[in-house]
Design a protein around this motif. Sequence first.
Motif, PDB file in Angstrom:
ATOM      1  N   VAL A  16       4.597 -12.877  -8.958  1.00  0.00           N
ATOM      2  CA  VAL A  16       4.207 -13.002 -10.371  1.00  0.00           C
ATOM      3  C   VAL A  16       5.442 -12.799 -11.251  1.00  0.00           C
ATOM      4  O   VAL A  16       5.654 -13.522 -12.232  1.00  0.00           O
ATOM      5  CB  VAL A  16       3.097 -11.980 -10.722  1.00  0.00           C
ATOM      6  CG1 VAL A  16       2.779 -12.013 -12.203  1.00  0.00           C
ATOM      7  CG2 VAL A  16       1.851 -12.254  -9.894  1.00  0.00           C
ATOM      8  N   LEU A  17       6.279 -11.832 -10.897  1.00  0.00           N
ATOM      9  CA  LEU A  17       7.517 -11.596 -11.640  1.00  0.00           C
ATOM     10  C   LEU A  17       8.399 -12.832 -11.621  1.00  0.00           C
ATOM     11  O   LEU A  17       8.931 -13.237 -12.660  1.00  0.00           O
ATOM     12  CB  LEU A  17       8.273 -10.403 -11.045  1.00  0.00           C
ATOM     13  CG  LEU A  17       9.679 -10.186 -11.606  1.00  0.00           C
ATOM     14  CD1 LEU A  17       9.615  -9.597 -13.001  1.00  0.00           C
ATOM     15  CD2 LEU A  17      10.496  -9.308 -10.690  1.00  0.00           C
ATOM     16  N   MET A  18       8.547 -13.448 -10.460  1.00  0.00           N
ATOM     17  CA  MET A  18       9.415 -14.621 -10.340  1.00  0.00           C
ATOM     18  C   MET A  18       8.929 -15.768 -11.217  1.00  0.00           C
ATOM     19  O   MET A  18       9.717 -16.397 -11.926  1.00  0.00           O
ATOM     20  CB  MET A  18       9.486 -15.060  -8.876  1.00  0.00           C
ATOM     21  CG  MET A  18      10.469 -16.164  -8.643  1.00  0.00           C
ATOM     22  SD  MET A  18      12.147 -15.662  -8.940  1.00  0.00           S
ATOM     23  CE  MET A  18      12.603 -15.182  -7.322  1.00  0.00           C
ATOM     24  N   SER A  19       7.631 -16.031 -11.208  1.00  0.00           N
ATOM     25  CA  SER A  19       7.116 -17.104 -12.064  1.00  0.00           C
ATOM     26  C   SER A  19       7.224 -16.721 -13.535  1.00  0.00           C
ATOM     27  O   SER A  19       7.461 -17.577 -14.389  1.00  0.00           O
ATOM     28  CB  SER A  19       5.680 -17.462 -11.681  1.00  0.00           C
ATOM     29  OG  SER A  19       4.816 -16.380 -11.932  1.00  0.00           O
ATOM     30  N   ALA A  20       7.085 -15.413 -13.848  1.00  0.00           N
ATOM     31  CA  ALA A  20       7.229 -14.959 -15.234  1.00  0.00           C
ATOM     32  C   ALA A  20       8.658 -15.162 -15.725  1.00  0.00           C
ATOM     33  O   ALA A  20       8.872 -15.582 -16.870  1.00  0.00           O
ATOM     34  CB  ALA A  20       6.838 -13.488 -15.345  1.00  0.00           C
ATOM     35  N   THR A 140      11.045   2.341  -8.986  1.00  0.00           N
ATOM     36  CA  THR A 140      11.637   2.733  -7.707  1.00  0.00           C
ATOM     37  C   THR A 140      10.586   2.777  -6.610  1.00  0.00           C
ATOM     38  O   THR A 140      10.924   3.022  -5.455  1.00  0.00           O
ATOM     39  CB  THR A 140      12.304   4.117  -7.818  1.00  0.00           C
ATOM     40  OG1 THR A 140      11.321   5.083  -8.141  1.00  0.00           O
ATOM     41  CG2 THR A 140      13.404   4.112  -8.868  1.00  0.00           C
ATOM     42  N   ASP A 141       9.337   2.541  -6.967  1.00  0.00           N
ATOM     43  CA  ASP A 141       8.251   2.617  -5.989  1.00  0.00           C
ATOM     44  C   ASP A 141       7.608   1.250  -5.762  1.00  0.00           C
ATOM     45  O   ASP A 141       7.804   0.620  -4.736  1.00  0.00           O
ATOM     46  CB  ASP A 141       7.216   3.643  -6.451  1.00  0.00           C
ATOM     47  CG  ASP A 141       6.147   3.904  -5.413  1.00  0.00           C
ATOM     48  OD1 ASP A 141       6.411   3.659  -4.225  1.00  0.00           O
ATOM     49  OD2 ASP A 141       5.058   4.336  -5.796  1.00  0.00           O
ATOM     50  N   ASP A 142       6.830   0.766  -6.759  1.00  0.00           N
ATOM     51  CA  ASP A 142       6.085  -0.463  -6.531  1.00  0.00           C
ATOM     52  C   ASP A 142       5.898  -1.326  -7.777  1.00  0.00           C
ATOM     53  O   ASP A 142       5.068  -2.230  -7.765  1.00  0.00           O
ATOM     54  CB  ASP A 142       4.712  -0.136  -5.929  1.00  0.00           C
ATOM     55  CG  ASP A 142       3.872   0.736  -6.847  1.00  0.00           C
ATOM     56  OD1 ASP A 142       4.393   1.221  -7.863  1.00  0.00           O
ATOM     57  OD2 ASP A 142       2.675   0.927  -6.541  1.00  0.00           O
ATOM     58  N   HIS A 143       6.612  -1.063  -8.857  1.00  0.00           N
ATOM     59  CA  HIS A 143       6.487  -1.862 -10.080  1.00  0.00           C
ATOM     60  C   HIS A 143       7.803  -2.575 -10.385  1.00  0.00           C
ATOM     61  O   HIS A 143       8.864  -2.151  -9.954  1.00  0.00           O
ATOM     62  CB  HIS A 143       6.099  -0.977 -11.267  1.00  0.00           C
ATOM     63  CG  HIS A 143       4.669  -0.544 -11.243  1.00  0.00           C
ATOM     64  ND1 HIS A 143       4.134   0.250 -10.248  1.00  0.00           N
ATOM     65  CD2 HIS A 143       3.645  -0.801 -12.105  1.00  0.00           C
ATOM     66  CE1 HIS A 143       2.858   0.465 -10.475  1.00  0.00           C
ATOM     67  NE2 HIS A 143       2.532  -0.161 -11.602  1.00  0.00           N
ATOM     68  N   PHE A 144       7.685  -3.658 -11.146  1.00  0.00           N
ATOM     69  CA  PHE A 144       8.836  -4.455 -11.554  1.00  0.00           C
ATOM     70  C   PHE A 144       8.868  -4.460 -13.080  1.00  0.00           C
ATOM     71  O   PHE A 144       7.836  -4.639 -13.711  1.00  0.00           O
ATOM     72  CB  PHE A 144       8.697  -5.894 -11.042  1.00  0.00           C
ATOM     73  CG  PHE A 144       8.516  -5.974  -9.555  1.00  0.00           C
ATOM     74  CD1 PHE A 144       9.589  -6.181  -8.722  1.00  0.00           C
ATOM     75  CD2 PHE A 144       7.250  -5.841  -8.986  1.00  0.00           C
ATOM     76  CE1 PHE A 144       9.417  -6.248  -7.345  1.00  0.00           C
ATOM     77  CE2 PHE A 144       7.070  -5.905  -7.620  1.00  0.00           C
ATOM     78  CZ  PHE A 144       8.156  -6.110  -6.803  1.00  0.00           C
TER      79      PHE A 144
END
Length: 177
Positions: A16-20, A140-144
């Motif tokens: 999702v980050l990459m497409s964003a 540092t855990d699971d969010h971008f």
Amino acid sequence: MEASKVIHAIYTDDDVLMSAVKKVKAEKHHIEEIYTPFPVHGLDKAMGLAPTRLAITSFLYGCLGLAVAITMMNFIMIEDWPQNIGGKPSFSFLENLPAFVPIMFEMTVFFAAHLMVITFYLRSRMWPFKNAENPDPRTTDDHFLMEIPVHNNEAALQELLQETGAVEINIVEKDAH
């Protein structure tokens, strides 16, 4: 020191980050920084970052290591204190070259590796006792986190980021250094 506003858009999935990132760049917005818990392959290309020149410096550091090894072995084993070790002649560097190859290889790798680590830390401005610049510990855990500067376009940016799948959008004041 002046403060400026930035938007922090938080995502929970790297795809999702990459497409964003692609959508935000297509809308001609500048992405200041992206914080991720692990390397996201292709993100640098999607952000439009220039290719790194670290490989060139690594090659140059390896050449320096090779030159130091050759100079060191020639001085120590041929000029300064020649020794007869296992019947090998000690009057010519070239005649001893096969015995020197492992040392030349190891010094090349040693110089390239150690100087690359130093170069990486200096280039990244990560010196000892520096405070962390991570704006959100969840990255540092699971969010971008995508950081975009705001130039009187808060509403349009928030709407665009909401469409791209951001789970959280925050407008924060950032100190400019």
